[in-house]
Design a protein around this motif. Structure first.
Motif, PDB file in Angstrom:
ATOM      1  N   GLY A 310      35.018  42.269  42.019  1.00  0.00           N
ATOM      2  CA  GLY A 310      36.174  41.142  41.341  1.00  0.00           C
ATOM      3  C   GLY A 310      37.373  42.613  40.677  1.00  0.00           C
ATOM      4  N   GLY A 311      38.426  42.202  40.211  1.00  0.00           N
ATOM      5  CA  GLY A 311      39.398  42.926  39.672  1.00  0.00           C
ATOM      6  C   GLY A 311      40.925  42.456  40.022  1.00  0.00           C
ATOM      7  N   MET A 312      41.743  42.436  39.565  1.00  0.00           N
ATOM      8  CA  MET A 312      43.095  42.789  39.773  1.00  0.00           C
ATOM      9  C   MET A 312      43.652  42.704  40.935  1.00  0.00           C
ATOM     10  SD  MET A 312      45.112  45.289  37.485  1.00  0.00           S
ATOM     11  CE  MET A 312      46.663  44.508  38.170  1.00  0.00           C
ATOM     12  N   PRO A 313      44.635  41.767  41.086  1.00  0.00           N
ATOM     13  CA  PRO A 313      45.485  42.333  42.366  1.00  0.00           C
ATOM     14  C   PRO A 313      45.729  44.030  42.686  1.00  0.00           C
ATOM     15  CG  PRO A 313      45.965  40.389  41.719  1.00  0.00           C
ATOM     16  CD  PRO A 313      45.725  41.251  40.649  1.00  0.00           C
ATOM     17  N   GLY A 314      45.559  44.439  44.079  1.00  0.00           N
ATOM     18  CA  GLY A 314      45.815  46.039  43.906  1.00  0.00           C
ATOM     19  C   GLY A 314      44.727  46.762  43.276  1.00  0.00           C
ATOM     20  N   VAL A 315      43.866  46.620  42.512  1.00  0.00           N
ATOM     21  CA  VAL A 315      42.776  47.629  42.554  1.00  0.00           C
ATOM     22  C   VAL A 315      41.840  48.337  42.195  1.00  0.00           C
ATOM     23  CG1 VAL A 315      41.114  46.093  41.379  1.00  0.00           C
ATOM     24  CG2 VAL A 315      42.072  47.344  39.837  1.00  0.00           C
ATOM     25  N   GLY A 316      41.642  48.033  43.567  1.00  0.00           N
ATOM     26  CA  GLY A 316      40.678  49.085  45.369  1.00  0.00           C
ATOM     27  C   GLY A 316      39.618  48.415  45.273  1.00  0.00           C
ATOM     28  N   LYS A 317      39.640  46.832  45.269  1.00  0.00           N
ATOM     29  CA  LYS A 317      38.228  46.529  45.496  1.00  0.00           C
ATOM     30  C   LYS A 317      37.742  46.600  47.228  1.00  0.00           C
ATOM     31  CE  LYS A 317      39.858  42.264  44.273  1.00  0.00           C
ATOM     32  NZ  LYS A 317      41.151  42.649  43.781  1.00  0.00           N
ATOM     33  N   THR A 318      38.985  45.914  47.968  1.00  0.00           N
ATOM     34  CA  THR A 318      37.918  46.221  49.050  1.00  0.00           C
ATOM     35  C   THR A 318      37.608  48.261  48.905  1.00  0.00           C
ATOM     36  OG1 THR A 318      39.386  45.084  49.827  1.00  0.00           O
ATOM     37  CG2 THR A 318      38.814  46.564  51.181  1.00  0.00           C
ATOM     38  N   ALA A 319      38.381  49.039  48.956  1.00  0.00           N
ATOM     39  CA  ALA A 319      38.673  50.147  49.485  1.00  0.00           C
ATOM     40  C   ALA A 319      37.065  50.285  48.940  1.00  0.00           C
ATOM     41  CB  ALA A 319      39.653  50.828  48.622  1.00  0.00           C
ATOM     42  N   LEU A 320      36.723  49.885  47.409  1.00  0.00           N
ATOM     43  CA  LEU A 320      35.687  50.495  46.730  1.00  0.00           C
ATOM     44  C   LEU A 320      34.211  49.974  47.521  1.00  0.00           C
ATOM     45  CD1 LEU A 320      33.236  51.763  44.607  1.00  0.00           C
ATOM     46  CD2 LEU A 320      34.219  49.424  43.692  1.00  0.00           C
ATOM     47  N   ALA A 321      34.384  48.688  48.220  1.00  0.00           N
ATOM     48  CA  ALA A 321      33.197  48.242  49.296  1.00  0.00           C
ATOM     49  C   ALA A 321      32.932  48.729  50.636  1.00  0.00           C
ATOM     50  CB  ALA A 321      33.804  46.757  48.884  1.00  0.00           C
ATOM     51  N   VAL A 322      34.293  48.922  51.506  1.00  0.00           N
ATOM     52  CA  VAL A 322      34.289  49.210  52.664  1.00  0.00           C
ATOM     53  C   VAL A 322      33.597  50.900  52.361  1.00  0.00           C
ATOM     54  CG1 VAL A 322      35.891  50.012  54.136  1.00  0.00           C
ATOM     55  CG2 VAL A 322      35.151  48.118  53.884  1.00  0.00           C
ATOM     56  N   ARG A 323      34.009  51.577  51.078  1.00  0.00           N
ATOM     57  CA  ARG A 323      33.652  52.771  51.191  1.00  0.00           C
ATOM     58  C   ARG A 323      32.360  52.857  51.195  1.00  0.00           C
ATOM     59  NH1 ARG A 323      34.474  58.187  50.564  1.00  0.00           N
ATOM     60  NH2 ARG A 323      35.947  57.816  52.092  1.00  0.00           N
ATOM     61  N   PHE A 324      31.120  51.964  50.174  1.00  0.00           N
ATOM     62  CA  PHE A 324      30.017  52.082  49.791  1.00  0.00           C
ATOM     63  C   PHE A 324      29.352  51.831  51.291  1.00  0.00           C
ATOM     64  CE2 PHE A 324      26.177  49.231  48.673  1.00  0.00           C
ATOM     65  CZ  PHE A 324      25.461  50.293  48.499  1.00  0.00           C
ATOM     66  N   ALA A 325      29.960  50.302  51.883  1.00  0.00           N
ATOM     67  CA  ALA A 325      29.315  49.945  53.189  1.00  0.00           C
ATOM     68  C   ALA A 325      28.976  50.763  54.086  1.00  0.00           C
ATOM     69  CB  ALA A 325      30.108  49.165  53.795  1.00  0.00           C
ATOM     70  N   GLN A 326      30.314  52.214  54.123  1.00  0.00           N
ATOM     71  CA  GLN A 326      29.907  53.099  54.699  1.00  0.00           C
ATOM     72  C   GLN A 326      28.761  54.241  54.212  1.00  0.00           C
ATOM     73  OE1 GLN A 326      33.767  54.872  55.013  1.00  0.00           O
ATOM     74  NE2 GLN A 326      34.628  53.447  56.840  1.00  0.00           N
ATOM     75  N   GLN A 327      29.020  54.233  53.258  1.00  0.00           N
ATOM     76  CA  GLN A 327      28.166  55.478  52.437  1.00  0.00           C
ATOM     77  C   GLN A 327      26.256  54.870  52.861  1.00  0.00           C
ATOM     78  OE1 GLN A 327      28.844  56.451  48.526  1.00  0.00           O
ATOM     79  NE2 GLN A 327      30.893  57.995  49.560  1.00  0.00           N
ATOM     80  N   ALA A 328      25.955  53.688  52.778  1.00  0.00           N
ATOM     81  CA  ALA A 328      25.028  52.531  52.848  1.00  0.00           C
ATOM     82  C   ALA A 328      23.965  52.598  53.725  1.00  0.00           C
ATOM     83  CB  ALA A 328      24.730  51.825  52.244  1.00  0.00           C
ATOM     84  N   ALA A 329      25.619  52.661  55.621  1.00  0.00           N
ATOM     85  CA  ALA A 329      24.965  52.270  56.931  1.00  0.00           C
ATOM     86  C   ALA A 329      23.760  52.942  57.168  1.00  0.00           C
ATOM     87  CB  ALA A 329      26.112  52.652  57.778  1.00  0.00           C
TER      88      ALA A 329
END
Length: 601
Positions: A310-329
């Motif tokens: 979670g976090g405020m609009p534009g703080v980078g939530k999706t970028a953090l989650a997607v990057r983790f998903a790529q690394q954890a694949a």
């Protein structure tokens, strides 16, 4: 300042003690050479240009006539052949520092009527690019579109900026460099075709964006970028990309889009572009920093289940989650599913669980004729299909717990990452582990900006870069918007962009594209919370408490505590300590704008 008399770079004695190590050549970007970890000084601009020309020919002899034409045009001085021989001798000593005088050497052996640079495939970026492109073409020819997309994407990773940067412009305009630029663009188009065919458009998206930025009027390339964006679920960005090139064609060439670009636009409008699976919803290609958050997310994800980012609009939530998903694949060999729930997308309703389940089941191979009716039936089939699997599910931009609950796998081997601007207390109560994402540190924000516009521009104007970071409140979305302007206008200094932000006096006028993202969260507030948010613009200090805010607004302290808590749950306030709140500068600017309107929405 030293005069260009045809001498070489550095003395042989100095280079003879250069540290050992493999040599690496770069021409797909700034012209650079390294020996081990040490970058070599390539000397005068024309000497550097000669090296770039030899690299661009990649193992083929370059005639003396072509060299003279590239370096001096159609009127070379009488001394030009002698100067070229001096450049070659200097480069030979630079590349092989222990070479005896007059020895032919291995790197620049003498050739009748011309010169040749010898490099292995793993030593030169252009050779690696060509080899990977060849592998991609072989894979595509045998029907292996996924493999082809990966090879083409790896080839394009060798492209680090404008071709042969650092040499005179008239040399960069030579036909040899134009030919290499065409190779880069051809591979970018092939990569897009293979990725779209295999359903992995997100894999090639960073390279396509990079290529399109360097070729703003290339219609076939932009047509593929439009389709790739749509295939990744980025419909709005796909349409905006089409509109951008349409305007450029009209302004620069007085042309309208051609058939290929028009057809791509029509397919997006008709929503005919689909990937083979739920697509990556954003591209974290410029992801930087966030080490602490990444480690915390890794810890929370260790026990599988669900994690709420979670976090405020534009703080980078999706970028953090997607990057983790790529690394954890590798930890989830049975696949990665992603779906955009549109919980805060301006002007569009949130995705219903029934529709989200259809997208997830389609990705799992369920044909339309076997798609169950009703949320309960679809959720049951979805969980059954995942029961024995180890899969990672990303549910991006969730609205509330009710939207998310049917989309959660029950399998112990699965991990679900949920991103949301809302606190979703019901999801946390059900066992999801929360991670709140705050604006990045100054160091990480600096890295985000540098990754997008290049460290060279930051180093050239450090004061302006620091002001941009400050006036953007280190918010990644705001930094991305400023970076987009910097990339689109490479000749505009950062100081001018900082001045635009300064002229807004803390408002959002210079970041107008950010306003809809912030307003989307505001418009979901109940009326009393929305009014309270507007009143917060009156607070003069950085920290708010129930007591000070109640005194300012005239609202009873007990009610004030509830309203502060509700804004914190909506991530429009941060609560770094219990009972102590902060309002981000850009959210304060929004509150100020809204409070000045005659009839606030």
């Amino acid at each position: 300042m030293r005069a260009d008399t045809g001498g070489g770079a550095g003395s042989p004695d100095a280079e003879a003690v250069a540290e050992p190590g493999p040599i690496r050549f770069q021409v797909l970007g700034p012209v650079r050479v390294w020996r081990g970890a040490r970058e070599l000084d390539l000397g005068f601009p024309q000497q550097r240009a000669l090296l770039a020309l030899l690299l661009a020919h990649a193992g083929r002899t370059v005639s003396t006539g072509e060299i003279l034409d590239a370096l001096w045009g159609d009127r070379p001085p009488a001394s030009a052949p002698h100067v070229v021989r001096r450049y070659v001798a200097a480069l030979r000593r630079l590349l092989e520092p222990g070479l005896p005088p007059r020895a032919p050497g291995r790197r620049l052996p003498r050739r009748t009527g011309g010169h040749l640079l010898v490099a292995e495939t793993d030593e030169a970026d252009l050779l690696r690019f060509r080899e990977l492109t060849r592998q991609g073409k072989r894979a595509a020819a045998t029907g292996r579109a996924g493999t082809a997309a990966r090879r083409f994407t790896r080839a394009l990773e060798e492209w680090h900026g404008p071709l042969a940067m650092g040499i005179p412009e008239h040399v960069r305009a030579h036909v040899r460099f134009t030919a290499v630029q065409r190779e880069l663009l051809d591979t970018a188009r092939l990569a897009a075709d293979a990725a779209l065919l295999s359903g992995h458009a997100g894999q090639v998206l960073p390279a396509l964006r990079h290529a399109a930025a360097h070729e703003p009027l290339d219609e076939p390339l932009h047509a593929r970028l439009v389709l790739a964006l749509a295939a990744c679920g980025l419909q709005a960005e796909a349409l905006a990309t089409y509109e951008d090139i349409r305007r450029r064609l009209a302004a620069d060439l007085s042309l309208t889009p051609g058939p290929e670009l028009t057809a791509a636009h029509a397919r997006v409008l008709r929503q005919e572009v689909r990937g083979a699976a739920p697509r990556p919803l954003s591209d974290p290609g410029h992801f930087a920093g966030r080490q602490a958050e990444s480690e915390r997310l890794s810890d929370l994800a260790r026990d599988r289940g669900a994690v709420l980012v979670g976090g405020m609009p534009g703080v980078g939530k999706t970028a953090l989650a997607v990057r983790f998903a790529q690394q954890a694949a590798p930890r989830f060999p049975d696949g990665r599913l992603q779906v955009h729930l549109r919980g805060s997308e301006p002007g569009r309703p949130a995705v219903e669980p029934l529709d989200a389940l259809r997208e997830l089941l389609t990705a799992l191979g369920v044909p339309a004729r076997r798609m169950p009716d009703g949320v309960t039936a679809r959720a049951g089939l979805y969980r059954t299909l995942l029961a024995e699997r180890r899969a990672l599910v990303v549910l991006d931009d969730a609205l509330d717990t009710e939207q998310v609950r049917p989309l959660l796998p029950a399998a112990p081997g699965c991990l679900t990452l949920v991103t949301s601007r809302n606190a979703l207390p019901g999801l946390v109560a059900a066992g999801a582990r929360p991670l709140r994402v705050e604006p990045p540190s100054a160091e990480d924000a600096h890295a985000i900006l540098a990754r997008r516009i290049g460290p060279g521009r930051i180093a050239a104007e450090p004061t302006a870069a620091d002001e941009i970071l400050t006036r953007c409140g280190r918010l990644p979305l705001a930094l991305t918007l400023v970076a987009a302007r910097a990339i689109g206008h490479p000749h505009v200094p950062l100081a001018a962009l900082a001045a635009e932000l300064r002229a807004a006096h803390g408002g959002l006028d210079a970041l107008s594209a950010l306003r809809p993202a912030l307003l989307a969260s505001y418009h979901r507030l109940p009326d009393d919370s929305a009014r309270f948010f507007r009143l917060l613009s009156r607070h003069p200090g950085p920290h708010l408490t129930a007591t000070t805010t109640a005194a300012l607004t005239g609202i009873p302290a007990r009610r004030t505590r509830l309203l502060l808590g509700h804004l914190a749950e909506s991530h429009l306030l941060a609560e770094p300590e219990p009972g102590r709140y902060t309002l981000h500068d850009l959210l304060r600017a929004l509150a100020t704008e809204l409070s000045a309107e005659p009839s606030p929405a």
